[in-house]
Design an enzyme around this catalytic site. Sequence first.
Site, PDB file in Angstrom:
ATOM      1  N   SER A  20       0.582  -0.888   0.106  1.00  0.00           N
ATOM      2  CA  SER A  20      -0.172   0.190   0.036  1.00  0.00           C
ATOM      3  C   SER A  20       1.124   1.186   0.285  1.00  0.00           C
ATOM      4  CB  SER A  20      -0.685  -0.086   1.040  1.00  0.00           C
ATOM      5  OG  SER A  20      -2.023   1.288   1.215  1.00  0.00           O
TER       6      SER A  20
ATOM      7  N   ASP B 187     -10.411  -3.539  -5.975  1.00  0.00           N
ATOM      8  CA  ASP B 187      -9.532  -2.834  -5.445  1.00  0.00           C
ATOM      9  C   ASP B 187      -9.706  -1.115  -6.401  1.00  0.00           C
ATOM     10  OD1 ASP B 187      -8.182  -0.554  -3.852  1.00  0.00           O
ATOM     11  OD2 ASP B 187      -5.471  -1.482  -3.820  1.00  0.00           O
TER      12      ASP B 187
ATOM     13  N   HIS C 195      -8.545  -4.139  -1.468  1.00  0.00           N
ATOM     14  CA  HIS C 195      -7.325  -3.252  -1.328  1.00  0.00           C
ATOM     15  C   HIS C 195      -7.256  -3.486  -0.531  1.00  0.00           C
ATOM     16  CE1 HIS C 195      -4.038  -0.224  -0.954  1.00  0.00           C
ATOM     17  NE2 HIS C 195      -3.870   0.472   0.065  1.00  0.00           N
TER      18      HIS C 195
END
Length: 370
Positions: free
Chosen positions: A149, A316, A349
Amino acid sequence: MSEFIPPGTRFFDLPSPFPMKRGGHLQQARLAYETWGELSPQRDNAILILTGLSPSAHAATQPDNPEPGWWEAMLGPGKAIDTNRFFVICCNSLGSCKGSTGPASLNPGTGQTWRLDFPDISVEDIAAAAHALVESFGIGELASLIGCSMGGMSALAYLQLFPGASRSHINVSGAALALPFSIAIRSLQREAIRLDPAWNQGQYDADTYPESGMRIARKLGVVTYRSALEWDGRFGRVRLDSDRREDDPFGLEFEVESYLEGHARRFIRVFDPNCYLYLSRCMDWFDLGEYANGDAMAALAALQVPRTRVLGVTTDILFPIQQQEQIAAGLRAGGHQAECLALPSPQGHDAFLVDFGRFSPAVADFLADI
């Protein structure tokens, strides 16, 4: 507010003064980290893990902290990141409140909490601090650099700032730059915090914590961390058992609302709002293309990392799969071996934190050959 430091955390004193990309510097700054496994005599088996916005350095169980870490299923003896083979370092990002110096830390020049006097932080600052930590072990080249991330952004900055710093790279749901949708969401999160009267221009304490702002910010985040597919499959339109209260006619009515509320309340008192603002904004500022006249693909092509596996998730919406495909394509354009695996997880995500059935084999298979 105070910092939230897990038991067993170790600390590295950063070079002082530590310069910041956007101006200013830090004196007597430190980085929180943990390690697993043994460093080889040749110092050639090290893996560095760079985290997302909110995790601490506690990625897995330690003798001094038996609590499961945020990547417990991925890291340890015989696991995807095998600590029987690798020496693994995970550091808490500079600017955080989990032990590394940030807005919630004391400013040694004043003896007071930094708060909004903390210098503007960039993703590059996070990368430079992590590199200083790695150098302190006498490691000249990592076996692999893993970023998740925001950590995926930090990893690309690391490779940009320190050419040849790693023999391989795993980029997990990362990006070479922030997209407008992600910027918009994070902007709303910051606005929710700043508009809470208790935030008070960053001058809050435990008794005047901006709870409402942080609750809303966290809820916005959680909505984007998962996918609509998962929300529908997990909650549907199931209503809460309790009737609506007459004194709160627009209160919680559906199970999904209750889930978000519970998730937010578990988060708000274990993360500092000012740190959240700083780290959120640094992601919006990041654009690897600034190192190549605004061309992110050219900047990726110029990175010096022989092998890369980029992992993304088709559902995502915060770091969409085209951003991971861009990373792999840019690296290939530079003549490097790079591939993007688009994993069909329904969990958006956050999949790399929960869908280990897909992520573990993808990481293990790559690391087996380095």
